[in-house]
Design an enzyme around this catalytic site. Structure first.
Site, PDB file in Angstrom:
ATOM      1  N   GLU A  93       0.640  -1.332   0.098  1.00 46.31           N
ATOM      2  CA  GLU A  93       0.082   0.073   0.129  1.00 46.31           C
ATOM      3  C   GLU A  93       0.756   1.454  -0.011  1.00 46.31           C
ATOM      4  OE1 GLU A  93      -3.019  -0.391  -0.681  1.00 46.31           O
ATOM      5  OE2 GLU A  93      -3.423  -2.317   0.036  1.00 46.31           O
TER       6      GLU A  93
ATOM      7  N   CYS B 118      -8.319  -1.497   7.935  1.00 44.09           N
ATOM      8  CA  CYS B 118      -7.044  -1.311   7.612  1.00 44.09           C
ATOM      9  C   CYS B 118      -6.606   0.110   7.139  1.00 44.09           C
ATOM     10  CB  CYS B 118      -6.773  -2.367   6.457  1.00 44.09           C
ATOM     11  SG  CYS B 118      -6.691  -4.152   6.976  1.00 44.09           S
TER      12      CYS B 118
ATOM     13  N   HIS C 101      -1.216  -5.356   2.457  1.00 42.06           N
ATOM     14  CA  HIS C 101      -2.384  -6.460   2.382  1.00 42.06           C
ATOM     15  C   HIS C 101      -1.933  -7.819   1.651  1.00 42.06           C
ATOM     16  CE1 HIS C 101      -5.896  -3.167   2.587  1.00 42.06           C
ATOM     17  NE2 HIS C 101      -6.222  -4.237   3.568  1.00 42.06           N
TER      18      HIS C 101
ATOM     19  N   ARG D 289     -18.260  -0.555   4.624  1.00 44.96           N
ATOM     20  CA  ARG D 289     -19.118  -1.465   3.909  1.00 44.96           C
ATOM     21  C   ARG D 289     -20.000  -2.514   4.664  1.00 44.96           C
ATOM     22  NH1 ARG D 289     -19.093  -6.277   1.551  1.00 44.96           N
ATOM     23  NH2 ARG D 289     -16.982  -6.731   2.185  1.00 44.96           N
TER      24      ARG D 289
HETATM   25  N1  PCA Z   1      -8.756  -6.528   6.550  1.00 49.64           N
HETATM   26  C1  PCA Z   1      -9.595  -5.447   6.631  1.00 49.64           C
HETATM   27  C2  PCA Z   1      -9.720  -4.979   8.311  1.00 49.64           C
HETATM   28  C3  PCA Z   1      -8.800  -6.154   8.791  1.00 49.64           C
HETATM   29  C4  PCA Z   1      -8.121  -6.914   7.866  1.00 49.64           C
HETATM   30  O1  PCA Z   1      -7.620  -7.962   7.938  1.00 49.64           O
HETATM   31  C5  PCA Z   1      -9.406  -4.135   5.838  1.00 49.64           C
HETATM   32  O2  PCA Z   1      -8.634  -4.564   4.648  1.00 49.64           O
HETATM   33  O3  PCA Z   1      -9.675  -3.052   6.125  1.00 49.64           O
END
Ligand code: PCA
Length: 212
Positions: free
Chosen positions: A77, A140, A164, A87
């Site tokens: 990211e 996140c 991610h 959402r």
């Molecule tokens: N993914 C979610 C929140 C916690 C996670 O592991 C996100 O991408 O916001």
């Protein structure tokens, strides 16, 4: 250094980000010992736990991990935005819509990890990865924003950012046709990415943008 993951959410019983963080805990990479933490998927509590972990461990590098179901590769990211638009409700039942992460804060913060170098490192080792311009508008992104804000305002000598990761195979089985990645591959990839971030402080001046 600190590696963070998240607890399961959205009805899942496992979150690969926490599994990776826990597997890496106690390892030493490039002379840095890894401490791990697992954050709640909670808009109200996750920032408090994050701040407490930063104060307690005073890490020089922070890599926060989260699950992005449906994405194919490891996503580095680049930018955290000052926006929450949930959402689905978080694990505490909160579903903020069009709220700021930090009232009056900057519109965005950028990762201070060498994301292009890390992406190149994984490509060189045959792991699918991408550079991402959006960490979404859920917990996140909120934690990525808070992390960048706390590093910029209170822990100036530390660097950090957000990565991610895809679903595990047992999760994608419920979403036929959607991509996944084995846990061992993800642990290997994050280990390589961390080593790269500890070695390289200035990111590579190579193109990593998009035209759309
Ligand atoms: N993914 C979610 C929140 C916690 C996670 O592991 C996100 O991408 O916001």
């Amino acid at each position: 250094m600190l590696v963070l993951g998240f607890e399961p959410f959205a009805g899942d019983t496992i979150n690969p980000s926490a599994e990776i963080a826990n597997q890496l805990a106690g390892e030493t990479i490039e002379a840095h010992r890894i401490v791990s933490g697992v954050l709640p998927v909670s808009f109200s509590d996750a920032p408090l736990v994050l701040a407490e972990l930063l104060d307690r461990h005073k890490p020089t590098l922070v890599v926060a991990l989260g699950q992005a179901g449906g994405r194919a590769g490891i996503s580095f990211e680049r930018v955290a935005i000052n926006l929450i638009d949930a959402r689905i409700a978080d694990n505490a039942g909160l579903q903020p819509i069009d709220a700021e992460v930090l009232e009056g804060g900057p519109g965005a913060y950028f990762s201070t990890l060498p994301v292009k170098a890390m992406h190149a490192e994984l490509s060189a080792h045959g792991v699918h990865s991408t550079l991402s311009l959006s960490a979404g508008s859920y917990v996140c992104n909120q934690i990525f924003y808070w992390l960048a804000h706390l590093l910029a305002s209170e822990h100036e000598s530390a660097r950090g950012g957000f990565i991610h990761v895809p679903w595990l195979p047992q999760q994608s089985a419920r979403h036929p046709g959607d991509p996944d990645m084995a846990l061992d591959t993800m642990v290997y990839a994050i280990r390589k990415a961390i080593a790269c971030a500890l070695r390289i402080h200035e990111d590579l001046p190579i193109s990593g943008g998009t035209t759309h």
